[in-house]
Scaffold this motif. Sequence first.
Motif, PDB file in Angstrom:
ATOM      1  N   ARG A 110      45.579  48.047  34.486  1.00 48.13           N
ATOM      2  CA  ARG A 110      46.484  47.024  35.005  1.00 48.13           C
ATOM      3  C   ARG A 110      47.771  47.039  34.196  1.00 48.13           C
ATOM      4  NH1 ARG A 110      45.509  40.592  35.000  1.00 48.13           N
ATOM      5  NH2 ARG A 110      44.805  41.152  32.925  1.00 48.13           N
ATOM      6  N   TYR A 114      50.629  46.155  38.858  1.00 46.24           N
ATOM      7  CA  TYR A 114      49.656  46.881  39.672  1.00 46.24           C
ATOM      8  C   TYR A 114      48.287  46.869  38.995  1.00 46.24           C
ATOM      9  CZ  TYR A 114      53.562  49.053  42.221  1.00 46.24           C
ATOM     10  OH  TYR A 114      54.675  49.293  42.980  1.00 46.24           O
ATOM     11  N   VAL A 220      48.238  43.647  43.467  1.00 44.37           N
ATOM     12  CA  VAL A 220      48.665  44.831  44.202  1.00 44.37           C
ATOM     13  C   VAL A 220      47.794  45.984  43.699  1.00 44.37           C
ATOM     14  CG1 VAL A 220      50.583  46.323  44.824  1.00 44.37           C
ATOM     15  CG2 VAL A 220      51.001  43.914  44.250  1.00 44.37           C
ATOM     16  N   ILE A 222      46.082  49.714  43.652  1.00 46.64           N
ATOM     17  CA  ILE A 222      46.218  51.145  43.940  1.00 46.64           C
ATOM     18  C   ILE A 222      44.834  51.761  43.828  1.00 46.64           C
ATOM     19  CG2 ILE A 222      47.188  53.333  43.138  1.00 46.64           C
ATOM     20  CD1 ILE A 222      49.543  51.741  42.008  1.00 46.64           C
ATOM     21  N   TYR A 238      47.636  49.913  48.133  1.00 46.64           N
ATOM     22  CA  TYR A 238      48.140  51.267  48.340  1.00 46.64           C
ATOM     23  C   TYR A 238      46.969  52.217  48.121  1.00 46.64           C
ATOM     24  CZ  TYR A 238      52.605  49.056  48.499  1.00 46.64           C
ATOM     25  OH  TYR A 238      53.639  48.243  48.876  1.00 46.64           O
ATOM     26  N   LEU A 255      55.983  54.119  41.555  1.00 51.65           N
ATOM     27  CA  LEU A 255      55.713  52.687  41.466  1.00 51.65           C
ATOM     28  C   LEU A 255      56.988  51.852  41.518  1.00 51.65           C
ATOM     29  CD1 LEU A 255      52.795  52.435  38.879  1.00 51.65           C
ATOM     30  CD2 LEU A 255      52.758  52.981  41.316  1.00 51.65           C
ATOM     31  N   ARG A 258      58.116  52.454  45.353  1.00 50.12           N
ATOM     32  CA  ARG A 258      57.039  52.703  46.310  1.00 50.12           C
ATOM     33  C   ARG A 258      57.371  53.839  47.284  1.00 50.12           C
ATOM     34  NH1 ARG A 258      54.650  46.445  46.840  1.00 50.12           N
ATOM     35  NH2 ARG A 258      54.478  46.229  44.585  1.00 50.12           N
TER      36      ARG A 258
END
Length: 274
Positions: A110, A114, A220, A222, A238, A255, A258
């Motif tokens: 983290r 993200y 958010v 990933i 994502y 990042l 994006r």
Amino acid sequence: MATYAIGDIQGCFHSFQNLLKRFGFNAEHDRLWLVGDIINRGAGSLEMLRWAYEHQHALVMVLGNHDLHALAVAEGHVPQHRNDTLQPILDAADADQLLAWLRQQPLLHREHGYLMVHAGLLPQWSVEQAVELAAEVAAVLRGSHYRDFLSQMYGNQPNQWHEFLQGIDRLRLITNAMTRLRVCTPDGQMEFKFTGELQDVPAGYQPWFDLPARRSRNAVIICGHWSALGLQQRPDLYALDTGCVWGGKLTAMRLEDRAIFQEPCSPEDLPRKI
Ligand SMILES: [Mn+2]
């Protein structure tokens, strides 16, 4: 300086190198986030693991199921699967060094707003709790009893989170969710057989990220792992596994803005027929 998150590489070393060229990666200034499953099934697993080791200062990665599988195979706890491409790693002179480094990698990262995890999170887990649970597994993998964990890591039970879970059941549950989850019931019972596309999710199950009660919705995320899902870009998710090793593409997301970069699978990366 920029940071690029990259989907499941799975030993597709040539595709990976081509992708780095595509966005002009500079190991002195840029950073990579790898969503896990950096090795296995593609032809360049050893080359990929060695590259990651040599560039460890420039990357963060989270462990995927194939990375953990390599550790378990190396310890002799499970045989290689028919399609595994781990033998060059096991035979390498620097195998111990490479695998010891791989074993130190976390299940969750983290930073910069993200949260990166290989597969997914269960609906009961807040971001804070997921961070703590991932750290429990990482501590065991980095500790002196990691062989005990790897020898008991496999299995689909328990398939649902309970606060009272302890010991290997707790560690296996956390590991399965973070490295293997695709779909689960609204109350978080995981199903591991399904690997298909969104429209074919079995009745009674939903993608883990679509559960309305998911407590990590504010993050958010990933992730990778689910190649049949394809690239997903939405404000809270994502998903970057675009099936390179299956002849698809390798995907990166910068990042900071994006932006998406994609590289078709290099034929050299496809597993050699034995
Ligand atoms: Mn995976």
